[in-house]
Design a protein around this motif. Structure first.
Motif, PDB file in Angstrom:
ATOM      1  N   TRP A  85     -33.429 -37.800 -92.594  1.00  0.00           N
ATOM      2  CA  TRP A  85     -33.689 -36.793 -91.578  1.00  0.00           C
ATOM      3  C   TRP A  85     -33.535 -35.347 -92.049  1.00  0.00           C
ATOM      4  N   VAL A  86     -32.611 -35.105 -92.977  1.00  0.00           N
ATOM      5  CA  VAL A  86     -32.332 -33.728 -93.376  1.00  0.00           C
ATOM      6  C   VAL A  86     -33.093 -33.314 -94.642  1.00  0.00           C
ATOM      7  N   SER A  87     -33.821 -34.219 -95.238  1.00  0.00           N
ATOM      8  CA  SER A  87     -34.538 -33.918 -96.478  1.00  0.00           C
ATOM      9  C   SER A  87     -35.768 -33.053 -96.205  1.00  0.00           C
ATOM     10  N   PRO A  88     -35.833 -31.857 -96.791  1.00  0.00           N
ATOM     11  CA  PRO A  88     -37.024 -31.018 -96.596  1.00  0.00           C
ATOM     12  C   PRO A  88     -38.267 -31.638 -97.234  1.00  0.00           C
ATOM     13  N   PHE A  89     -38.067 -32.495 -98.211  1.00  0.00           N
ATOM     14  CA  PHE A  89     -39.200 -33.140 -98.876  1.00  0.00           C
ATOM     15  C   PHE A  89     -39.829 -34.204 -97.976  1.00  0.00           C
ATOM     16  N   CYS A  90     -38.999 -34.897 -97.221  1.00  0.00           N
ATOM     17  CA  CYS A  90     -39.519 -35.847 -96.226  1.00  0.00           C
ATOM     18  C   CYS A  90     -40.237 -35.108 -95.098  1.00  0.00           C
ATOM     19  N   MET A  91     -39.712 -33.939 -94.745  1.00  0.00           N
ATOM     20  CA  MET A  91     -40.346 -33.142 -93.682  1.00  0.00           C
ATOM     21  C   MET A  91     -41.769 -32.766 -94.062  1.00  0.00           C
ATOM     22  N   ARG A  92     -41.999 -32.483 -95.332  1.00  0.00           N
ATOM     23  CA  ARG A  92     -43.347 -32.146 -95.802  1.00  0.00           C
ATOM     24  C   ARG A  92     -44.332 -33.254 -95.451  1.00  0.00           C
ATOM     25  N   GLN A 265     -44.254 -22.497 -84.458  1.00  0.00           N
ATOM     26  CA  GLN A 265     -44.996 -22.666 -83.214  1.00  0.00           C
ATOM     27  C   GLN A 265     -45.962 -23.843 -83.268  1.00  0.00           C
ATOM     28  N   ARG A 266     -46.216 -24.343 -84.469  1.00  0.00           N
ATOM     29  CA  ARG A 266     -47.079 -25.513 -84.604  1.00  0.00           C
ATOM     30  C   ARG A 266     -46.302 -26.767 -84.223  1.00  0.00           C
ATOM     31  N   GLU A 267     -46.952 -27.632 -83.491  1.00  0.00           N
ATOM     32  CA  GLU A 267     -46.289 -28.848 -83.021  1.00  0.00           C
ATOM     33  C   GLU A 267     -45.848 -29.726 -84.183  1.00  0.00           C
ATOM     34  N   SER A 268     -46.682 -29.798 -85.220  1.00  0.00           N
ATOM     35  CA  SER A 268     -46.357 -30.642 -86.377  1.00  0.00           C
ATOM     36  C   SER A 268     -45.065 -30.195 -87.046  1.00  0.00           C
ATOM     37  N   VAL A 269     -44.848 -28.886 -87.109  1.00  0.00           N
ATOM     38  CA  VAL A 269     -43.651 -28.325 -87.752  1.00  0.00           C
ATOM     39  C   VAL A 269     -42.438 -28.453 -86.830  1.00  0.00           C
ATOM     40  N   ALA A 270     -42.618 -28.088 -85.579  1.00  0.00           N
ATOM     41  CA  ALA A 270     -41.507 -28.119 -84.619  1.00  0.00           C
ATOM     42  C   ALA A 270     -40.908 -29.521 -84.490  1.00  0.00           C
ATOM     43  N   LYS A 271     -41.753 -30.545 -84.560  1.00  0.00           N
ATOM     44  CA  LYS A 271     -41.266 -31.918 -84.422  1.00  0.00           C
ATOM     45  C   LYS A 271     -40.620 -32.433 -85.703  1.00  0.00           C
ATOM     46  N   ALA A 272     -41.054 -31.925 -86.844  1.00  0.00           N
ATOM     47  CA  ALA A 272     -40.556 -32.439 -88.125  1.00  0.00           C
ATOM     48  C   ALA A 272     -39.247 -31.801 -88.561  1.00  0.00           C
ATOM     49  N   LEU A 273     -39.051 -30.521 -88.225  1.00  0.00           N
ATOM     50  CA  LEU A 273     -37.858 -29.804 -88.692  1.00  0.00           C
ATOM     51  C   LEU A 273     -36.680 -30.013 -87.751  1.00  0.00           C
ATOM     52  N   PRO A 274     -35.505 -30.347 -88.298  1.00  0.00           N
ATOM     53  CA  PRO A 274     -34.315 -30.513 -87.462  1.00  0.00           C
ATOM     54  C   PRO A 274     -33.726 -29.165 -87.059  1.00  0.00           C
ATOM     55  N   ASP A 275     -32.797 -29.197 -86.133  1.00  0.00           N
ATOM     56  CA  ASP A 275     -32.088 -27.993 -85.705  1.00  0.00           C
ATOM     57  C   ASP A 275     -31.313 -27.429 -86.902  1.00  0.00           C
ATOM     58  N   PRO A 276     -31.498 -26.150 -87.243  1.00  0.00           N
ATOM     59  CA  PRO A 276     -30.777 -25.553 -88.390  1.00  0.00           C
ATOM     60  C   PRO A 276     -29.262 -25.680 -88.285  1.00  0.00           C
ATOM     61  N   GLU A 277     -28.722 -25.684 -87.082  1.00  0.00           N
ATOM     62  CA  GLU A 277     -27.271 -25.829 -86.940  1.00  0.00           C
ATOM     63  C   GLU A 277     -26.822 -27.235 -87.330  1.00  0.00           C
ATOM     64  N   LYS A 278     -27.672 -28.231 -87.068  1.00  0.00           N
ATOM     65  CA  LYS A 278     -27.342 -29.594 -87.495  1.00  0.00           C
ATOM     66  C   LYS A 278     -27.406 -29.698 -89.028  1.00  0.00           C
ATOM     67  N   VAL A 279     -28.351 -28.982 -89.614  1.00  0.00           N
ATOM     68  CA  VAL A 279     -28.417 -28.942 -91.078  1.00  0.00           C
ATOM     69  C   VAL A 279     -27.161 -28.270 -91.637  1.00  0.00           C
TER      70      VAL A 279
END
Length: 293
Positions: A85-92, A265-279
């Motif tokens: 969940w926290v991997s930026p590479f998986c988010m890509r 603001q893109r839906e694809s990004v908003a759904k993929a990225l976790p809350d920065p505070e959780k990170v």
């Protein structure tokens, strides 16, 4: 004269009748029997004229045939993402799949408690996420996976149309892979005076990217694309670096910060990225695991 006039009227009526028949059944004849145009159109018209189907039945029949052909051409894709969940590479990978409108299954890996046999088998060299299994075939390394997704499902395109534009996009993706992640993590991994050095290096990397962005809306220009997908997941980790480095990305790089907000603001990004505070909470936990105080 009378005989000629009668013949002309007969020919006119026959042509008018043929014209009405053509108007009644043209669509399906063109769609279903295109390969052999002249001969097959006549067969199609005769076939449907004999059955006397009303136009709506032809349209329905036509749609069913089209759906069957599309199903054969576009079989259902089996996509499985081995994720953390926290991997930026998986988010890509998740953003790229979402941009293409592809459905997929996600399997969360326990990277600390024990990696799954599927992960070890699918990525025996690096044994890390992400791994995308497409119809059972594993793909490794996030930038390579995003490129594969764009090539396999070309619409909408993520890379520029011209060869030079694609080469530039790959250059910046490589720069982000080699510079940005390490610079981000070095800030929160450091202690004492080393934090200031790490912060300075991190900001320099951000400024290079900000210069590359320039006045453009996205890195590729007006449209969200390959470089944006590679870079934006790291933004979810910026907050942790800001907290430990005592600075803000917005103050240091306002144009890059504006790009982050546009991308979010893109839906694809908003759904993929976790809350920065959780990170940030994850980073705190990870620092303790590594004995960093």
């Amino acid at each position: 004269m009378h005989k000629d006039e009668s013949m002309r009227r007969t020919v006119y009526k026959e042509r008018e009748s043929q014209s009405r028949q053509r108007e009644a059944w043209p669509t399906l004849a063109r769609l279903e029997f295109r390969p052999k145009a002249a001969q097959t159109k006549t067969c199609a018209l005769k076939m449907f004229s004999n059955k006397r189907l009303p136009p709506r039945d032809i349209v329905s029949h036509e749609r069913e045939g089209l759906q069957e052909r599309l199903a054969k051409r576009c079989p259902k894709e089996d996509l499985l993402l081995l994720d953390f969940w926290v991997s930026p590479f998986c988010m890509r990978v998740k953003i790229a799949l979402a941009e293409k409108g592809l459905n997929y299954e996600s399997k969360e890996e326990d990277l600390f408690g024990g990696k799954s046999e599927l992960l070890l088998k699918s990525n025996p060299v690096y044994q890390k996420v992400p791994v995308l299994l497409h119809n059972g075939k594993p793909l490794n390394e996030s930038a390579i996976i995003v490129g594969y997704i764009d090539e396999k499902w070309p619409s909408p395109p993520l890379l520029p149309a011209c060869a030079y534009g694609r080469s530039q996009a790959r250059f910046w993706a490589d720069y982000i892979d080699k510079k940005l992640f390490d610079a981000t993590c070095t800030v929160w991994r450091s202690t004492g005076e080393a934090v200031e050095v790490a912060k300075k290096d991190f900001i320099e990397v951000l400024k290079v990217l900000e210069e590359a962005l320039g006045e453009k809306k996205f890195f590729g220009g007006k449209t969200f694309g390959f470089v944006d997908i590679v870079a934006i997941p790291m933004a979810s980790w910026f907050y942790a670096s800001e907290k430990f480095g005592n600075f803000t990305v917005e103050a240091e790089c306002p144009k890059l910060s504006a790009w982050i907000k546009r991308s979010m603001q893109r839906e694809s990004v908003a759904k993929a990225l976790p809350d920065p505070e959780k990170v940030y909470d994850f980073v705190v936990m990870f620092r303790k695991m590594q004995g960093i105080e």
